[in-house]
Scaffold this active site. Sequence first.
Site, PDB file in Angstrom:
ATOM      1  N   ARG A  21      70.422  77.055  36.018  1.00  0.00           N
ATOM      2  CA  ARG A  21      69.162  77.742  36.317  1.00  0.00           C
ATOM      3  C   ARG A  21      67.965  77.188  35.553  1.00  0.00           C
ATOM      4  O   ARG A  21      66.832  77.562  35.819  1.00  0.00           O
ATOM      5  CB  ARG A  21      69.309  79.234  36.015  1.00  0.00           C
ATOM      6  CG  ARG A  21      69.406  79.588  34.551  1.00  0.00           C
ATOM      7  CD  ARG A  21      69.664  81.072  34.372  1.00  0.00           C
ATOM      8  NE  ARG A  21      69.393  81.513  33.010  1.00  0.00           N
ATOM      9  CZ  ARG A  21      69.530  82.753  32.591  1.00  0.00           C
ATOM     10  NH1 ARG A  21      69.923  83.685  33.435  1.00  0.00           N
ATOM     11  NH2 ARG A  21      69.268  83.076  31.340  1.00  0.00           N
ATOM     12  N   HIS A  71      62.170  79.362  30.017  1.00  0.00           N
ATOM     13  CA  HIS A  71      61.248  80.176  29.223  1.00  0.00           C
ATOM     14  C   HIS A  71      59.830  80.147  29.775  1.00  0.00           C
ATOM     15  O   HIS A  71      59.143  81.164  29.834  1.00  0.00           O
ATOM     16  CB  HIS A  71      61.213  79.655  27.772  1.00  0.00           C
ATOM     17  CG  HIS A  71      62.411  80.046  26.971  1.00  0.00           C
ATOM     18  ND1 HIS A  71      62.940  79.249  25.982  1.00  0.00           N
ATOM     19  CD2 HIS A  71      63.190  81.152  27.004  1.00  0.00           C
ATOM     20  CE1 HIS A  71      63.983  79.847  25.440  1.00  0.00           C
ATOM     21  NE2 HIS A  71      64.161  80.997  26.041  1.00  0.00           N
ATOM     22  N   GLU A 111      77.360  89.275  37.265  1.00  0.00           N
ATOM     23  CA  GLU A 111      76.686  87.983  37.121  1.00  0.00           C
ATOM     24  C   GLU A 111      77.506  86.844  37.710  1.00  0.00           C
ATOM     25  O   GLU A 111      76.991  85.746  37.880  1.00  0.00           O
ATOM     26  CB  GLU A 111      76.427  87.693  35.635  1.00  0.00           C
ATOM     27  CG  GLU A 111      75.534  88.712  34.967  1.00  0.00           C
ATOM     28  CD  GLU A 111      75.610  88.610  33.454  1.00  0.00           C
ATOM     29  OE1 GLU A 111      74.626  88.171  32.850  1.00  0.00           O
ATOM     30  OE2 GLU A 111      76.661  88.962  32.890  1.00  0.00           O
ATOM     31  N   ASN A 168      69.691  86.400  37.655  1.00  0.00           N
ATOM     32  CA  ASN A 168      69.448  85.054  37.135  1.00  0.00           C
ATOM     33  C   ASN A 168      70.767  84.279  37.058  1.00  0.00           C
ATOM     34  O   ASN A 168      70.902  83.171  37.575  1.00  0.00           O
ATOM     35  CB  ASN A 168      68.809  85.117  35.746  1.00  0.00           C
ATOM     36  CG  ASN A 168      67.521  85.906  35.725  1.00  0.00           C
ATOM     37  OD1 ASN A 168      66.990  86.275  36.762  1.00  0.00           O
ATOM     38  ND2 ASN A 168      67.017  86.183  34.543  1.00  0.00           N
ATOM     39  N   ASP A 169      71.759  84.880  36.403  1.00  0.00           N
ATOM     40  CA  ASP A 169      73.060  84.216  36.287  1.00  0.00           C
ATOM     41  C   ASP A 169      73.826  84.256  37.603  1.00  0.00           C
ATOM     42  O   ASP A 169      74.518  83.293  37.951  1.00  0.00           O
ATOM     43  CB  ASP A 169      73.888  84.861  35.180  1.00  0.00           C
ATOM     44  CG  ASP A 169      73.603  84.246  33.817  1.00  0.00           C
ATOM     45  OD1 ASP A 169      73.367  83.028  33.764  1.00  0.00           O
ATOM     46  OD2 ASP A 169      73.598  84.970  32.815  1.00  0.00           O
ATOM     47  N   ARG A 225      72.752  96.621  26.884  1.00  0.00           N
ATOM     48  CA  ARG A 225      73.680  95.525  27.147  1.00  0.00           C
ATOM     49  C   ARG A 225      74.219  95.022  25.818  1.00  0.00           C
ATOM     50  O   ARG A 225      73.439  94.661  24.923  1.00  0.00           O
ATOM     51  CB  ARG A 225      72.980  94.382  27.894  1.00  0.00           C
ATOM     52  CG  ARG A 225      73.919  93.221  28.209  1.00  0.00           C
ATOM     53  CD  ARG A 225      73.208  92.112  28.978  1.00  0.00           C
ATOM     54  NE  ARG A 225      72.232  91.406  28.164  1.00  0.00           N
ATOM     55  CZ  ARG A 225      71.381  90.495  28.641  1.00  0.00           C
ATOM     56  NH1 ARG A 225      71.381  90.204  29.925  1.00  0.00           N
ATOM     57  NH2 ARG A 225      70.527  89.889  27.843  1.00  0.00           N
ATOM     58  N   CYS A 282      68.780  94.092  37.296  1.00  0.00           N
ATOM     59  CA  CYS A 282      67.948  93.919  36.103  1.00  0.00           C
ATOM     60  C   CYS A 282      67.524  92.469  35.905  1.00  0.00           C
ATOM     61  O   CYS A 282      66.905  92.132  34.899  1.00  0.00           O
ATOM     62  CB  CYS A 282      68.674  94.425  34.866  1.00  0.00           C
ATOM     63  SG  CYS A 282      70.210  93.560  34.488  1.00  0.00           S
ATOM     64  N   ARG A 313      68.175  94.185  25.794  1.00  0.00           N
ATOM     65  CA  ARG A 313      68.825  92.938  25.397  1.00  0.00           C
ATOM     66  C   ARG A 313      69.079  92.960  23.893  1.00  0.00           C
ATOM     67  O   ARG A 313      68.260  92.483  23.111  1.00  0.00           O
ATOM     68  CB  ARG A 313      67.947  91.746  25.773  1.00  0.00           C
ATOM     69  CG  ARG A 313      67.596  91.621  27.256  1.00  0.00           C
ATOM     70  CD  ARG A 313      66.757  90.367  27.457  1.00  0.00           C
ATOM     71  NE  ARG A 313      66.439  90.089  28.838  1.00  0.00           N
ATOM     72  CZ  ARG A 313      65.239  90.333  29.394  1.00  0.00           C
ATOM     73  NH1 ARG A 313      64.284  90.885  28.665  1.00  0.00           N
ATOM     74  NH2 ARG A 313      65.024  90.033  30.649  1.00  0.00           N
TER      75      ARG A 313
END
Length: 565
Positions: A447, A188, A413, A436-437, A324, A490, A288
């Site tokens: 991560r 975060h 992902e 990210n994933d 999504r 994304c 999201r």
Amino acid sequence: MDKLTGVGVSAGRVIGPVLQMPEPIREPDAASTLTEGESPEAAVERLKEAAEAVKENLKERAGRASGNAAAVLKSTALMAGDKALLKNAGKLVTGKGLSPERAIWEAAGDYAAQMKALGGYMAQRVTDILDVRSRIVAQLTGQPAPGIPESETEFVLVAEDLAPADTATLDPAKVIALVTSEGGPQAHTAILARDLGLPAIVAANGALEIPNGTTVYVDATDGTVVTTPGEKEYRLAQAYANRKPLPEFDGTGKLADGTQIPLYSNVGNGKAAQTAAEAKAEGIGLFRTEFAFLNRDEEPSVEEQTVEYKTVFDAFPGRHIVVRTLDAGADKPLPFLTDTSEPNPALGVRGYRTDWTSPGVLQRQIEAIAAAAKDSTADVWAMAPMISTAPEAHDFSAMLEEAGLKTHGVMVETPSAAVTSRDILHEVDFVSMGTNDLTQYTMAADRLLGPLAELNNPWQPGVLRMIDLTVRGARQAEEETGKAKSVSVCGEAAADPALAVVLVGLGVNALSMNTRSIPAVAAVLKSVTLEKAQQIAVQVLDARSAENAKDVARAELPVLDELGL
């Protein structure tokens, strides 16, 4: 130690004095019991009132924030009102006669220990839990709530890590850079620092040993902190301060030769979508939807969801919007959908897989998306997260078809989805890469863990080759089906201007990112032709390390230094 090394997560070069985060709220005395004359029932009620006050304060701050900051504050507010946490604390008051502040301290400590033992994403929740605990104790004891130190002058904030609620309210006018000794590039703290455009470095071991007032040079492009800056560092910081201002985004992403690369925004609610529209984003590349669920203990009705989704659609009439479906699980648990006792949540029932264990929730969400789309002029595409196989893609596409949604896609992902993208794109119209994933699964590195931050880098050759494989599979599917197959990114990688050029060179059709990053990415893309981007991509694919890959790309893009990126 003259130089510390970490992972730069938001570019910038500055010099300023260090201010360490102040001491946290102290642990209440273990022998702290009920005050004389106060009944256990009254003490429990006082505890609930304190938790409610903290919850409302966080929700109020969320209402003033936007984007990721608002979502994080809402999530933290939800934790402040966690019924199980308050119930366990109440039992310690009534059963052991502990004071409310001691009871919440112990109950939250036990809860945090459980989350830490689970590892992975759930371990990341520990910071949130302990932050909420401190805030409730402060409310009960009349102490100031934990927060960022105050200063009349600019400073470099140094901390072990920051609670999401703190990072979300940083004042960039005073905090000129952020350095943490823990955390990872997708935690975060890192994500919100990027939202703020704040130079930031995470996983900088030794940062907590820097004395307050020490003048340091922070190079968040390279991920270094120099505690005794010299002429070179002052010159680099001055060059950054004198960098060219970013041109305002004109609403059309394109290369120097006119090739169009749509630049979309990632959002979580209608307010963030409106902000994106005002910034001239070309549409929404990632809505999201789970952020609309985070403050709920039960599944919202189809009608409630429809209203929520339409606020996003209405911000971009006639424009492109990718929705999504619920990415619940792991670090985004939902009480009505996910199992927080999973031993390895990142590899567990999350995203599309929740339909296997809680059938009906996804179908009702798709019904709401279709209803909102029908009542809107937006060009609504829908995709599912955590798809690993072509049969999964087929089944999801069938659900969308039945609901009347026309354009179907999935997230890439997992390595499985990347290497079988050809097969998957025989079933759907598009894929969007969640880097990210994809990075954490490719590198087998959580991560959110600071010690693994270097592995969790989208510049890793293994990750870049997964992206290349995905695009190649899409082109094969196009030839075999005779239909265009869109490939977008994304994940946070799209917000890195240098990496954006590489992604375009690899054949990615569109990029979606946090709204604040769009002008920088647009400016850098306009400096290269498609041929140049392809040449850079070829060179980068030959790199043998993440550092080498990044250096190769930056060496070909002098505009980055001109713009201070």
